[in-house]
Design a protein around this motif. Sequence first.
Motif, PDB file in Angstrom:
ATOM      1  N   GLU A   3      63.504 -44.060 -20.765  1.00 20.77           N
ATOM      2  CA  GLU A   3      62.961 -42.727 -20.540  1.00 20.77           C
ATOM      3  C   GLU A   3      63.650 -41.755 -21.485  1.00 20.77           C
ATOM      4  OE1 GLU A   3      61.918 -41.396 -16.314  1.00 20.77           O
ATOM      5  OE2 GLU A   3      63.559 -40.041 -16.871  1.00 20.77           O
ATOM      6  N   ARG A   4      62.850 -40.930 -22.163  1.00 16.78           N
ATOM      7  CA  ARG A   4      63.395 -39.979 -23.135  1.00 16.78           C
ATOM      8  C   ARG A   4      62.720 -38.627 -22.971  1.00 16.78           C
ATOM      9  NH1 ARG A   4      62.543 -44.859 -25.577  1.00 16.78           N
ATOM     10  NH2 ARG A   4      64.261 -45.789 -26.780  1.00 16.78           N
ATOM     11  N   PRO A   5      63.409 -37.536 -23.359  1.00 11.36           N
ATOM     12  CA  PRO A   5      62.771 -36.214 -23.315  1.00 11.36           C
ATOM     13  C   PRO A   5      61.912 -35.979 -24.550  1.00 11.36           C
ATOM     14  CG  PRO A   5      65.033 -35.996 -24.062  1.00 11.36           C
ATOM     15  CD  PRO A   5      64.831 -37.454 -23.737  1.00 11.36           C
ATOM     16  N   ILE A   6      60.912 -35.107 -24.409  1.00 11.49           N
ATOM     17  CA  ILE A   6      60.087 -34.710 -25.545  1.00 11.49           C
ATOM     18  C   ILE A   6      59.694 -33.251 -25.349  1.00 11.49           C
ATOM     19  CG2 ILE A   6      57.927 -35.509 -24.481  1.00 11.49           C
ATOM     20  CD1 ILE A   6      57.047 -36.331 -27.358  1.00 11.49           C
ATOM     21  N   LEU A   7      59.727 -32.470 -26.422  1.00  7.35           N
ATOM     22  CA  LEU A   7      59.415 -31.043 -26.356  1.00  7.35           C
ATOM     23  C   LEU A   7      57.935 -30.792 -26.631  1.00  7.35           C
ATOM     24  CD1 LEU A   7      62.361 -29.614 -28.502  1.00  7.35           C
ATOM     25  CD2 LEU A   7      62.222 -29.665 -26.016  1.00  7.35           C
ATOM     26  N   PHE A   8      57.341 -29.892 -25.845  1.00  6.30           N
ATOM     27  CA  PHE A   8      55.987 -29.416 -26.109  1.00  6.30           C
ATOM     28  C   PHE A   8      55.957 -27.912 -25.897  1.00  6.30           C
ATOM     29  CE2 PHE A   8      54.757 -33.845 -25.141  1.00  6.30           C
ATOM     30  CZ  PHE A   8      53.920 -34.086 -26.224  1.00  6.30           C
ATOM     31  N   ASN A   9      55.192 -27.204 -26.756  1.00  4.32           N
ATOM     32  CA  ASN A   9      55.045 -25.766 -26.550  1.00  4.32           C
ATOM     33  C   ASN A   9      54.055 -25.513 -25.417  1.00  4.32           C
ATOM     34  OD1 ASN A   9      52.388 -25.850 -27.602  1.00  4.32           O
ATOM     35  ND2 ASN A   9      53.086 -25.369 -29.665  1.00  4.32           N
ATOM     36  N   THR A  10      53.949 -24.257 -25.015  1.00  7.22           N
ATOM     37  CA  THR A  10      53.133 -23.893 -23.852  1.00  7.22           C
ATOM     38  C   THR A  10      51.670 -24.271 -24.036  1.00  7.22           C
ATOM     39  OG1 THR A  10      54.648 -22.078 -23.349  1.00  7.22           O
ATOM     40  CG2 THR A  10      52.464 -21.966 -22.368  1.00  7.22           C
ATOM     41  N   GLN A  11      51.150 -24.086 -25.242  1.00  7.49           N
ATOM     42  CA  GLN A  11      49.756 -24.413 -25.526  1.00  7.49           C
ATOM     43  C   GLN A  11      49.484 -25.906 -25.334  1.00  7.49           C
ATOM     44  OE1 GLN A  11      48.652 -23.462 -29.553  1.00  7.49           O
ATOM     45  NE2 GLN A  11      46.553 -24.182 -29.318  1.00  7.49           N
ATOM     46  N   MET A  12      50.420 -26.733 -25.784  1.00  8.26           N
ATOM     47  CA  MET A  12      50.233 -28.175 -25.668  1.00  8.26           C
ATOM     48  C   MET A  12      50.471 -28.671 -24.242  1.00  8.26           C
ATOM     49  SD  MET A  12      49.117 -29.284 -28.551  1.00  8.26           S
ATOM     50  CE  MET A  12      48.119 -27.777 -28.451  1.00  8.26           C
ATOM     51  N   VAL A  13      51.360 -28.010 -23.497  1.00  6.26           N
ATOM     52  CA  VAL A  13      51.541 -28.347 -22.079  1.00  6.26           C
ATOM     53  C   VAL A  13      50.230 -28.124 -21.335  1.00  6.26           C
ATOM     54  CG1 VAL A  13      52.677 -27.673 -19.922  1.00  6.26           C
ATOM     55  CG2 VAL A  13      54.022 -27.941 -22.016  1.00  6.26           C
ATOM     56  N   LYS A  14      49.577 -27.013 -21.635  1.00  8.56           N
ATOM     57  CA  LYS A  14      48.278 -26.712 -21.020  1.00  8.56           C
ATOM     58  C   LYS A  14      47.273 -27.820 -21.326  1.00  8.56           C
ATOM     59  CE  LYS A  14      44.807 -22.980 -20.829  1.00  8.56           C
ATOM     60  NZ  LYS A  14      43.592 -23.655 -21.322  1.00  8.56           N
ATOM     61  N   ALA A  15      47.243 -28.261 -22.578  1.00 10.47           N
ATOM     62  CA  ALA A  15      46.300 -29.313 -22.987  1.00 10.47           C
ATOM     63  C   ALA A  15      46.600 -30.632 -22.268  1.00 10.47           C
ATOM     64  CB  ALA A  15      46.348 -29.502 -24.504  1.00 10.47           C
ATOM     65  N   ILE A  16      47.881 -30.948 -22.089  1.00  8.56           N
ATOM     66  CA  ILE A  16      48.252 -32.171 -21.361  1.00  8.56           C
ATOM     67  C   ILE A  16      47.788 -32.084 -19.913  1.00  8.56           C
ATOM     68  CG2 ILE A  16      50.184 -33.507 -20.442  1.00  8.56           C
ATOM     69  CD1 ILE A  16      51.703 -32.831 -23.041  1.00  8.56           C
ATOM     70  N   ASN A 187      51.370 -33.778 -46.406  1.00  9.66           N
ATOM     71  CA  ASN A 187      50.846 -35.083 -45.995  1.00  9.66           C
ATOM     72  C   ASN A 187      51.972 -36.067 -45.662  1.00  9.66           C
ATOM     73  OD1 ASN A 187      48.796 -36.865 -45.338  1.00  9.66           O
ATOM     74  ND2 ASN A 187      48.590 -37.646 -47.428  1.00  9.66           N
ATOM     75  N   ASN A 188      52.875 -35.627 -44.783  1.00 11.41           N
ATOM     76  CA  ASN A 188      54.017 -36.452 -44.401  1.00 11.41           C
ATOM     77  C   ASN A 188      53.584 -37.699 -43.628  1.00 11.41           C
ATOM     78  OD1 ASN A 188      56.289 -34.898 -45.322  1.00 11.41           O
ATOM     79  ND2 ASN A 188      55.812 -33.406 -43.737  1.00 11.41           N
ATOM     80  N   TRP A 189      54.453 -38.713 -43.666  1.00 11.10           N
ATOM     81  CA  TRP A 189      54.316 -39.823 -42.746  1.00 11.10           C
ATOM     82  C   TRP A 189      54.710 -39.307 -41.370  1.00 11.10           C
ATOM     83  CZ3 TRP A 189      52.123 -44.343 -43.962  1.00 11.10           C
ATOM     84  CH2 TRP A 189      52.110 -44.745 -45.311  1.00 11.10           C
ATOM     85  N   VAL A 190      53.932 -39.659 -40.357  1.00  9.27           N
ATOM     86  CA  VAL A 190      54.200 -39.170 -39.008  1.00  9.27           C
ATOM     87  C   VAL A 190      54.159 -40.324 -38.006  1.00  9.27           C
ATOM     88  CG1 VAL A 190      53.335 -36.830 -39.387  1.00  9.27           C
ATOM     89  CG2 VAL A 190      51.741 -38.629 -38.649  1.00  9.27           C
ATOM     90  N   TRP A 191      54.949 -40.152 -36.930  1.00 11.34           N
ATOM     91  CA  TRP A 191      54.802 -41.025 -35.776  1.00 11.34           C
ATOM     92  C   TRP A 191      53.573 -40.551 -35.016  1.00 11.34           C
ATOM     93  CZ3 TRP A 191      57.810 -45.004 -36.185  1.00 11.34           C
ATOM     94  CH2 TRP A 191      59.108 -44.881 -36.689  1.00 11.34           C
ATOM     95  N   VAL A 192      52.707 -41.453 -34.631  1.00 15.54           N
ATOM     96  CA  VAL A 192      51.579 -41.129 -33.754  1.00 15.54           C
ATOM     97  C   VAL A 192      51.875 -41.793 -32.411  1.00 15.54           C
ATOM     98  CG1 VAL A 192      49.092 -41.232 -33.395  1.00 15.54           C
ATOM     99  CG2 VAL A 192      50.016 -41.119 -35.734  1.00 15.54           C
ATOM    100  N   VAL A 193      52.150 -40.966 -31.425  1.00 13.14           N
ATOM    101  CA  VAL A 193      52.495 -41.471 -30.097  1.00 13.14           C
ATOM    102  C   VAL A 193      51.339 -41.159 -29.151  1.00 13.14           C
ATOM    103  CG1 VAL A 193      54.151 -41.382 -28.198  1.00 13.14           C
ATOM    104  CG2 VAL A 193      54.940 -41.055 -30.556  1.00 13.14           C
ATOM    105  N   GLU A 194      50.731 -42.195 -28.623  1.00 12.58           N
ATOM    106  CA  GLU A 194      49.650 -42.032 -27.641  1.00 12.58           C
ATOM    107  C   GLU A 194      50.242 -42.210 -26.248  1.00 12.58           C
ATOM    108  OE1 GLU A 194      46.022 -44.174 -28.522  1.00 12.58           O
ATOM    109  OE2 GLU A 194      46.653 -44.408 -30.612  1.00 12.58           O
ATOM    110  N   PHE A 195      49.716 -41.473 -25.275  1.00 14.38           N
ATOM    111  CA  PHE A 195      50.302 -41.503 -23.942  1.00 14.38           C
ATOM    112  C   PHE A 195      49.270 -41.202 -22.858  1.00 14.38           C
ATOM    113  CE2 PHE A 195      51.061 -37.333 -25.934  1.00 14.38           C
ATOM    114  CZ  PHE A 195      50.390 -36.510 -25.056  1.00 14.38           C
ATOM    115  N   LYS A 196      49.682 -41.466 -21.637  1.00 15.57           N
ATOM    116  CA  LYS A 196      48.906 -41.075 -20.461  1.00 15.57           C
ATOM    117  C   LYS A 196      49.861 -40.470 -19.448  1.00 15.57           C
ATOM    118  CE  LYS A 196      49.233 -45.619 -18.204  1.00 15.57           C
ATOM    119  NZ  LYS A 196      48.500 -46.769 -17.648  1.00 15.57           N
ATOM    120  N   GLN A 197      49.350 -39.599 -18.602  1.00 17.91           N
ATOM    121  CA  GLN A 197      50.198 -39.010 -17.572  1.00 17.91           C
ATOM    122  C   GLN A 197      50.488 -40.031 -16.479  1.00 17.91           C
ATOM    123  OE1 GLN A 197      49.790 -34.883 -16.190  1.00 17.91           O
ATOM    124  NE2 GLN A 197      47.899 -34.794 -17.405  1.00 17.91           N
ATOM    125  N   VAL A 198      51.729 -40.053 -16.042  1.00 18.85           N
ATOM    126  CA  VAL A 198      52.118 -40.934 -14.940  1.00 18.85           C
ATOM    127  C   VAL A 198      51.886 -40.178 -13.638  1.00 18.85           C
ATOM    128  CG1 VAL A 198      54.007 -42.181 -13.872  1.00 18.85           C
ATOM    129  CG2 VAL A 198      53.822 -42.087 -16.365  1.00 18.85           C
TER     130      VAL A 198
END
Length: 198
Positions: A3-16, A187-198
């Motif tokens: 289990e790890r922490p991850i930061l999201f701004n308010t706009q993205m929290v709303k989207a989640i 055009n950086n290389w990026v991690w693409v992390v897909e997820f679902k809510q638990v």
Amino acid sequence: MKERPILFNTQMVKAILEGRKTQTRRIINPQPTFKENTGFHWKGYMYGIGSDYAETMHNFTNRNCPFGRVGDQLWVRETFAIVPETAYRHSEVNKLNHPNDQELSIIYKQGFHLSKSGFSWKPSIHMPRWASRILLEITNVRVERLTDISVKDALSEGIEHKSMNCPRHEFFQLWNSVYGDMAHEQNNWVWVVEFKQV
């Protein structure tokens, strides 16, 4: 499972919370280089010597992603405040009781529409684990160039597609608002992390 922490701004929290966001892209730091038939070179190491693109992607992702692997969980850090428990007791404000002090509660900036008084919002980086209200499970991790994002994936990033613009264009605007003007052109290389809510 880790289990790890991850930061999201308010706009993205709303989207989640609305179920619109099921992916996040984060810049790989430092950036790897990729050479055909040799693989990724990163931090002085080489992954996938003599391998093709797909194989080196798999090896690199499984060994290096700082957000975890499939099945690991991410607890969301978001902007919050600590307030007296009585302040919003009879309101519809989303809150969580403080585990160590029954006279305090945690409230979240996302979804807070009342006038505030007597408290200040705390940056998401300072949110402790017990205050997090969102837990995500990683369903896939991969590496790609930022501008390789598809229309479908741009929508999965939580874009509110309301204009005539292409969702990819709207995602790049969002990216630039976080990382700086025209940052997507790097055009950086990026991690693409897909997820679902638990």
